[in-house]
Design a protein around this motif. Structure first.
Motif, PDB file in Angstrom:
ATOM      1  N   LYS A 154      -8.092  -3.331 -47.178  1.00 54.71           N
ATOM      2  CA  LYS A 154      -7.732  -1.953 -47.500  1.00 54.71           C
ATOM      3  C   LYS A 154      -7.154  -1.278 -46.265  1.00 54.71           C
ATOM      4  O   LYS A 154      -7.606  -1.526 -45.139  1.00 54.71           O
ATOM      5  N   LEU A 155      -6.161  -0.421 -46.459  1.00 54.60           N
ATOM      6  CA  LEU A 155      -5.553   0.325 -45.348  1.00 54.60           C
ATOM      7  C   LEU A 155      -5.322   1.767 -45.788  1.00 54.60           C
ATOM      8  O   LEU A 155      -4.902   2.024 -46.916  1.00 54.60           O
ATOM      9  N   VAL A 156      -5.600   2.684 -44.876  1.00 50.42           N
ATOM     10  CA  VAL A 156      -5.425   4.122 -45.127  1.00 50.42           C
ATOM     11  C   VAL A 156      -4.589   4.716 -44.006  1.00 50.42           C
ATOM     12  O   VAL A 156      -4.780   4.387 -42.831  1.00 50.42           O
ATOM     13  N   ILE A 157      -3.652   5.583 -44.362  1.00 48.08           N
ATOM     14  CA  ILE A 157      -2.917   6.365 -43.369  1.00 48.08           C
ATOM     15  C   ILE A 157      -3.211   7.839 -43.596  1.00 48.08           C
ATOM     16  O   ILE A 157      -3.027   8.366 -44.694  1.00 48.08           O
ATOM     17  N   ASN A 158      -3.670   8.505 -42.555  1.00 41.92           N
ATOM     18  CA  ASN A 158      -3.751   9.962 -42.515  1.00 41.92           C
ATOM     19  C   ASN A 158      -2.663  10.451 -41.573  1.00 41.92           C
ATOM     20  O   ASN A 158      -2.486   9.888 -40.485  1.00 41.92           O
ATOM     21  N   ALA A 159      -1.939  11.470 -41.989  1.00 44.38           N
ATOM     22  CA  ALA A 159      -0.836  11.951 -41.160  1.00 44.38           C
ATOM     23  C   ALA A 159      -0.640  13.442 -41.342  1.00 44.38           C
ATOM     24  O   ALA A 159      -1.047  14.036 -42.347  1.00 44.38           O
ATOM     25  N   GLY A 160      -0.005  14.045 -40.357  1.00 44.48           N
ATOM     26  CA  GLY A 160       0.291  15.473 -40.412  1.00 44.48           C
ATOM     27  C   GLY A 160       0.408  16.041 -39.025  1.00 44.48           C
ATOM     28  O   GLY A 160       0.826  15.359 -38.083  1.00 44.48           O
ATOM     29  N   TYR A 161       0.028  17.300 -38.911  1.00 44.93           N
ATOM     30  CA  TYR A 161       0.100  18.013 -37.649  1.00 44.93           C
ATOM     31  C   TYR A 161      -1.285  18.552 -37.295  1.00 44.93           C
ATOM     32  O   TYR A 161      -2.196  18.569 -38.125  1.00 44.93           O
ATOM     33  N   THR A 162      -1.442  18.968 -36.067  1.00 43.55           N
ATOM     34  CA  THR A 162      -2.714  19.526 -35.625  1.00 43.55           C
ATOM     35  C   THR A 162      -3.208  20.568 -36.633  1.00 43.55           C
ATOM     36  O   THR A 162      -2.468  21.460 -37.040  1.00 43.55           O
ATOM     37  N   ASP A 163      -4.453  20.428 -37.071  1.00 41.59           N
ATOM     38  CA  ASP A 163      -5.088  21.314 -38.049  1.00 41.59           C
ATOM     39  C   ASP A 163      -4.529  21.179 -39.466  1.00 41.59           C
ATOM     40  O   ASP A 163      -4.863  21.978 -40.352  1.00 41.59           O
TER      41      ASP A 163
END
Length: 265
Positions: A59-68
Motif C-alpha cells: 500500500k502507498l499513500v501520498i499526502n500533499a499540499g502547502y503548510t497548514d
C-alpha cells in the motif's frame, strides 16, 4: 497567491519520505469511471534499503499540499517499480493503482426477480466485487419490471445498472462511489486568483448530447477530486458552479498544480 511551503509526504509500510529530504515528482490522475487510475511517482537517490520498502503489492499513500493545508491525494497499491541510473543520479519510478484491478471479476447467471430495484442489484454486485462503497446515492432507483440476469464482468454490470439510474459509478482512492456528479452534500471550494487559480479557464462543449464546462488549473489542492464542487470567480466567469469529473495532481521540478475539468450543473 495564498499558499506557501510545498509539502509532499509518501508512506509505504514503515517507510515515510518527505520532499524535505528527497526530490519527489508525481502525476496522480482521477476520473469518473470504474477502471483503476495509475499514478506515477519518481523519487531520486534513494538507498537500496529504502527502495526495498516499495515492493509491488504494498500500500502507498501520498499526502500533499502547502503548510497548514495538507491532505491525501492518493491511496493505492504499488503495481510496478523500476530503478534507473543516470551518471551519479538514481531514479526510482513507482506506479500505483488507486484500487485493485477487479476488471476481470465476473459473475454468471445471477437472476433477480421481476420488480427488483436497481439498488438491490448494485448492493449484491459491489459485494461480489469486494470493494468498499464510500457513497451510494441513486438519481433514480430504476425498477426492472421483467427482472434482471447478471452475467459477465461485474464492473460492466455496475456501470450499466448505474447508468439506468442516471448515476455515475467510479473508483477513487481505493473506494467505490455510486452517485450523480451533480448531486451530493459536498462543501464547495472557492477558486479564484486569490485562492490559487492559475491562468484563465478554457471552455469546452461536447455537443448536443454531451457536457459543457471549463478546464481549469490551480495551485495543488488536495480537496479537489472527482465530484468536487467548485465556486469559480475569474475575469470571465463570476460565481460559476462546476462539478469536477476528472483531473490530475502534478508535481514536477517547476509545477505543483491541480489540473481539472468541470461540468456545469
Amino acid at each position: 497567491m495564498v499558499n506557501f511551503g510545498r509539502i509532499v509526504e509518501i508512506q509505504s509500510g514503515s517507510k515515510s519520505l518527505s520532499n524535505k529530504d528527497f526530490t519527489i515528482e508525481f502525476t496522480v490522475p482521477f476520473d469518473n469511471d470504474l477502471l483503476p487510475n495509475e499514478s506515477e511517482i519518481k523519487i531520486y537517490n534513494l538507498t537500496d534499503d529504502t527502495i526495498k520498502a516499495f515492493d509491488v503489492g504494498n500500500k502507498l499513500v501520498i499526502n500533499a499540499g502547502y503548510t497548514d493545508n495538507v491532505g491525501m491525494i492518493l491511496q493505492g497499491i504499488i503495481s510496478n517499480k523500476v530503478t534507473q541510473y543516470s551518471g551519479v543520479d538514481k531514479t526510482t519510478t513507482i506506479h500505483v493503482l488507486d484500487a485493485e484491478n477487479r476488471d476481470k471479476s465476473e459473475v454468471k447467471d445471477i437472476a433477480f426477480a421481476k420488480g427488483t430495484p436497481a439498488s438491490k442489484i448494485l448492493d449484491q454486485m459491489t459485494s461480489e466485487l469486494g470493494i468498499q462503497v464510500a457513497q451510494f446515492f441513486l438519481n433514480e432507483d430504476f425498477v426492472y419490471e421483467e427482472g434482471y440476469t447478471a452475467t459477465g464482468k461485474i464492473t460492466d454490470i455496475i456501470k450499466k445498472i448505474a447508468a439506468d439510474c442516471g448515476t455515475s459509478a467510479y473508483v477513487n482512492k481505493g473506494q467505490m462511489y455510486i452517485r450523480n456528479l451533480r448531486i451530493g452534500n459536498d462543501a464547495a471550494i472557492a477558486l479564484s486568483a486569490e485562492t490559487g487559480l492559475i491562468g484563465q479557464p478554457e471552455s469546452f462543449d461536447e455537443g448536443e448530447y454531451g457536457f459543457t464546462g471549463l478546464r481549469l488549473k490551480s495551485q495543488l489542492q488536495h480537496r479537489i477530486t472527482t465530484a468536487t464542487v467548485i465556486k469559480l470567480n475569474s475575469k470571465r466567469h463570476q460565481d460559476a458552479t462546476l462539478h469536477i469529473r476528472k483531473g490530475v495532481h502534478r508535481c514536477t521540478g517547476s509545477d505543483f498544480v491541480t489540473e481539472m475539468e468541470g461540468i456545469y450543473p
